[in-house]
Design a protein around this motif. Structure first.
Motif, PDB file in Angstrom:
ATOM      1  N   HIS A 115      62.769  66.537  55.266  1.00 27.94           N
ATOM      2  CA  HIS A 115      61.929  65.615  54.498  1.00 27.94           C
ATOM      3  C   HIS A 115      62.543  65.242  53.151  1.00 27.94           C
ATOM      4  O   HIS A 115      61.883  64.615  52.324  1.00 27.94           O
ATOM      5  N   LEU A 120      51.901  66.910  54.759  1.00 33.72           N
ATOM      6  CA  LEU A 120      51.788  65.472  54.953  1.00 33.72           C
ATOM      7  C   LEU A 120      50.331  65.147  55.293  1.00 33.72           C
ATOM      8  O   LEU A 120      49.744  65.793  56.172  1.00 33.72           O
ATOM      9  N   TYR A 133      59.037  62.507  48.329  1.00 32.38           N
ATOM     10  CA  TYR A 133      57.941  63.486  48.294  1.00 32.38           C
ATOM     11  C   TYR A 133      58.018  64.379  47.057  1.00 32.38           C
ATOM     12  O   TYR A 133      56.981  64.725  46.471  1.00 32.38           O
ATOM     13  N   ARG A 177      50.560  60.289  49.948  1.00 36.48           N
ATOM     14  CA  ARG A 177      51.076  60.770  51.242  1.00 36.48           C
ATOM     15  C   ARG A 177      50.950  62.262  51.447  1.00 36.48           C
ATOM     16  O   ARG A 177      51.259  62.764  52.532  1.00 36.48           O
ATOM     17  N   LEU A 178      50.530  63.011  50.421  1.00 34.50           N
ATOM     18  CA  LEU A 178      50.557  64.472  50.482  1.00 34.50           C
ATOM     19  C   LEU A 178      49.188  65.087  50.238  1.00 34.50           C
ATOM     20  O   LEU A 178      48.370  64.543  49.500  1.00 34.50           O
TER      21      LEU A 178
END
Length: 182
Positions: A100, A70, A105, A9-10
């Protein structure tokens, strides 16, 4: 290691001057500093100084803190990674936007950071330096395989009731302990 690192996702990128405003906005938010409010950035120069430390780590060791975006939107949501501490250890750290928090994350970033630290210099221990009441950071350290190796009052903290925890991926020898002031 100058190429971006992609996680599910990053996008993790080496910081550049153009990242300053977004990183300052995050670092100036009091919600991001609930565990150590006296470190909240008051001026962009505070963030710039942090970026200079990250760049010094990149220059000396080939790895430092990344800007965290992101992948879905490109939005900057913080910084983090492994930076050189005392020329002896990799310090795993991160600062993510309060909006977030709680999405995993930090864990995703931490796994990538530890992997890169081990690829760049596997003989250098990876540590996480945190305050005891930051339970979320302790959980992240444990998830990536670090174990508690030190607990003591947090010297220099304006709140004398705060305890410092150090997690590591291996026992620390005297040189490593000196690098993190243990």
């Amino acid at each position: 290691m100058t190429d971006d690192i992609l996680t599910p996702r990053l996008r993790l990128s080496r910081p550049v001057e153009g990242d300053l405003d977004a990183l300052f906005t995050i670092s100036a938010d009091p919600r991001v500093w609930t565990h150590y409010p006296s470190l909240r950035h008051q001026r962009p120069e505070d963030t710039r100084a942090g970026m200079a430390r990250w760049e010094a780590s990149w220059a000396r060791a080939g790895l430092g803190s990344w800007v965290v975006r992101l992948r879905s939107s490109g939005e900057v949501i913080g910084n983090g990674g492994c930076t050189l501490l005392g020329d002896a250890v990799w310090n795993l750290g991160y600062r993510l936007s309060a909006d977030h928090h709680g999405n995993g994350y930090a864990t995703e970033l931490a796994f990538a950071a530890v992997e890169q630290a081990r690829a760049v210099d596997p003989d250098r221990p990876v540590i996480a330096y945190l305050v005891e009441h930051n339970h979320a950071s302790a959980k992240v350290a444990e998830k990536v395989g670090l174990e508690l190796v030190h607990r003591a009052p947090d010297a220099g903290n304006p709140d004398p009731s705060v305890w410092r925890l150090v997690y590591a991926d291996r026992p620390l020898d005297p040189a490593h302990r000196a690098a993190v002031s243990l």
